[in-house]
Design an enzyme around this catalytic site. Structure first.
Site: not given
Ligand code: Q9C
Ligand code: ZN
Length: 666
Positions: A20, A92, A135, A172, A174, A265, A305
């Site tokens: 994935d 996700d 999230h 973060d 996001h 991130d 990441y």
């Molecule tokens: N480009 C946290 O940082 N989207 N979650 C992935 C891949 C999901 C991030 C898309 C990102 C979730 C805790």
């Molecule tokens: Zn994040």
């Protein structure tokens, strides 16, 4: 009072079992590299290691529904195909036979951290956890998150300890929509998040992540969203948002506890965020939050990441929690146009809720486009093209606070009574006599000044972090220190003067000294870039006016000037209360690697204890919820900001500040 570190290898024991591309970045190594970096750097050893525990069902139910909990509980018994199917109903995220167990430990780790801080076992701490939490929603896993660790921790703190106000800072990259949903109508939890948004083109692509989502009903104003509409945001963009938005609001809110959704991130090199802030910025973000809530700060890992960037950022955060001085901030420019637009929009969306923002410019909607724009698809980000220097090793000098006191004043605990380490250069002694002691050949004065010079030199060599001196003649001592540090050692010196001192004009002529003065007298408008007098109408009896100047003027100026020494001068009878003085002292230590030299008139003995406490890194007492600053003060500070913002870019906080045809159109 120590720093807790909560980690358990068990939380590395789940991973993605199928292909994935959305989820492949969430790997067990995120935790192992972070923890190993803490061990290798010796930071782990300096922390109080607190074991994780499993959250109870009751803990989880503080935030999640019974149906959802029961559903997740079944995942350990599912076959691979069943897990894939179960996963498909959420966005996700992936499941694994061991993730339920890890998610219980992750939530439990956050609760152990809250317990350790609230019971006073430690001052602050960090929990390294997987899966992340911000999230996940009441009845849904999302974005690698299963249970909302930080939301659960906030509810738990309210319930278990009667905490009245919790500040959640989500740095973060996001949007933690799960946390937002949980508290959107709750005024006891202030949720702040900045996040990559790109006009709703970036995941999770929600309308409600924009600046105009401010919370609902009683909770209106208690959700603060800062959307980043461009990638490559830098240190100065992050610091601007802290100085001009988060900190003033946070001080007005006056939390009893600060929780950080500590995702990294948002740091350079991260494939998700694509931002450019360097890992050392987390030292400053952490430091700036450490004087809120009496220092009670719990950081809980979320995303991050790029393993190198992640590990470095975690170390910067933990080292700051431990009290080591923050490094000099790397490459600070002004905020970029897009960041200023976001800042402008958020400040104006919140001006009706927070008195510190009342004066924020009303939003001229025609000027700023924040509409949902479709962006061209971009090439995939490649993180191995991004390089940044490894953060410089930080270390705390053996002496944290040295004091130069008259014989009659006892040396406070944990301080180092400062004596001359070697005889001063006779050349310097002669200069001192010539410049400062012409008339009275005063042996005591000479000895005090010599000690001050020597103290500055040893701070410069980083053998001593900070200092405090009670002096008989404060003007003379200040001049002597400035001259030596700026001229002889060729350093930049930031002088923050509380009270009236006639600053000789030659001091601020050459740019080697920047003076910000809180003065009781209304003075003529200064023309110099390096002399900034601030006059508050009611002096220091109005703490909110003072805080407004500290956050909106002093900190941005200080960060941009990047001094190697801060001299904090307190004239007698300044009238500033201890807690505000301690906040000032504490916050200034984020500059100049903590090299702060406090000079006070010798009749200010009662102030030695509180000052030394702040220099030693103890959190300042909180100021209580703040009222609105006087409108005259707000106006005069705004005028000052207007005069200075062209030359001091970190003072910019509106979209207009950049000008219409400036260089930065990108
Ligand atoms: N480009 C946290 O940082 N989207 N979650 C992935 C891949 C999901 C991030 C898309 C990102 C979730 C805790
Ligand atoms: Zn994040």
């Amino acid at each position: 009072m120590g720093t807790a570190l909560i980690y358990d290898e068990e939380m590395t024991k789940y991973k993605l079992l199928w292909v994935d591309p959305m989820c492949k970045i969430e790997v067990p190594e995120r935790l192992t590299v972070s923890h190993e970096a803490l061990v290798k750097s010796g930071l782990a050893d300096r922390c109080v290691s607190v074991p994780v525990r499993k959250a109870t069902d009751a803990d989880i139910l503080l935030v999640h529904s019974e149906e959802y909990l029961e559903a997740v509980k079944k995942t350990p018994y599912m076959t691979l195909e069943e897990l894939k199917d179960f996963t498909l109903q959420y966005g996700d995220v992936y499941f694994h036979p061991n993730i339920y167990h890890c998610a219980m430990l992750a939530a439990g780790a956050a609760l152990q951290l809250v317990d350790s801080v609230m019971t006073g076992k430690v001052r602050n701490g960090m929990a390294l956890v997987r899966p992340p939490g911000h999230h996940s929603m009441r009845s849904a896993a999302n974005g690698f998150c299963v249970f909302n660790n930080v939301a659960i921790a906030a509810q738990y703190a309210k319930q278990q300890y009667g905490v009245k106000r919790v500040l959640i800072v989500d740095w973060d990259v996001h949007h933690g929509q799960g946390v937002q949903y949980c508290f959107e109508d709750d005024p006891s939890v202030l949720y702040f998040s900045w996040h990559r948004y790109e006009h709703q083109n970036f995941w999770p692509k929600l309308r409600e992540s924009d600046f105009d989502s401010v919370g609902k009903e009683k909770g209106a104003g208690f959700t603060i969203n800062v959307p980043w509409n461009k990638v490559e945001m830098q240190n100065s963009d992050y610091l601007s948002v802290f100085c001009h938005l988060l900190l003033p609001v946070a001080y007005e809110f006056c939390p009893d506890l600060v929780l950080v959704c500590a995702g990294f991130d948002s740091a350079i090199g991260d494939p998700e965020g694509e931002m450019c802030a360097t890992p050392d910025i987390f030292a400053h973000l952490t430091h700036l939050l450490m004087n809120l809530a009496g220092g009670k700060l719990c950081a809980v890992l979320e995303g991050g990441y790029n393993l190198t960037s992640l590990a470095q950022s975690v170390c910067q955060t933990v080292q700051t929690l431990l009290g080591d001085p923050a490094p000099r901030p790397v490459k600070l420019e002004g905020p970029c146009r897009s960041a200023l637009e976001s800042l402008h929009c958020v400040r104006s969306a919140h001006r009706q809720y927070w008195s510190c923002l009342k004066h924020a410019a009303d939003l001229p909607t025609s000027d700023i486009s924040t509409k949902h724009l479709k962006l061209a698809d971009e090439d995939e980000y490649s993180d191995d093209e991004t390089e940044w220097p490894e953060p410089v090793k930080r270390f705390a000098p053996a002496v944290r606070a040295a004091v130069v006191l008259p014989d009659a004043v006892a040396c406070p605990d944990r301080c180092h009574p400062f004596t001359l380490s070697e005889d001063l250069d006779p050349f310097i002694v002669n200069k001192l006599k010539e410049n400062f002691l012409k008339e009275a050949d005063d042996g005591d004065a000479l000895s005090t000044l010599s000690r001050l010079i020597n103290l500055v030199e040893r701070m410069e060599k980083n053998e001593i972090c900070s200092g405090l001196a009670l002096v008989p003649e404060i003007s003379m001592a200040t001049m002597c220190v400035i001259q030596h540090a700026a001229s002889a050692l060729r350093n930049r010196v930031l002088v923050v003067c509380v009270g009236d001192w006639n600053v000789p004009s030659q001091v601020t002529e050459d740019g080697k000294t920047l003076v910000l003065q809180f003065s009781n007298k209304e003075s003529e408008e200064s023309k110099s870039r390096y002399y900034i007098p601030v006059h508050l109408k009611k002096g220091f009896s109005d703490v909110s006016g003072f805080i407004q100047v500290v956050m909106g003027l002093l900190l941005p100026l200080g960060y941009e000037y990047d001094p190697s020494l801060v001299v904090l001068v307190r004239m007698s009878d300044s009238g500033l209360c201890d807690s505000a003085w301690q906040q000032l002292t504490g916050l200034l230590q984020g500059l100049a690697q903590g090299h702060t030299l406090v000079l006070m008139q010798d009749n200010e003995k009662e102030c030695v204890g509180p000052t030394v406490s702040s220099l030693l890194g103890n959190p300042a007492p909180s100021l209580g919820p703040l009222l609105a600053p006087l409108s005259e003060d707000v106006e005069s500070v705004e005028k000052l900001r207007d005069r200075l913002k062209a030359e001091w870019k970190l003072l910019q906080n509106t979209a207009q500040d950049k000008g219409r045809d400036a260089e930065d159109q990108s």
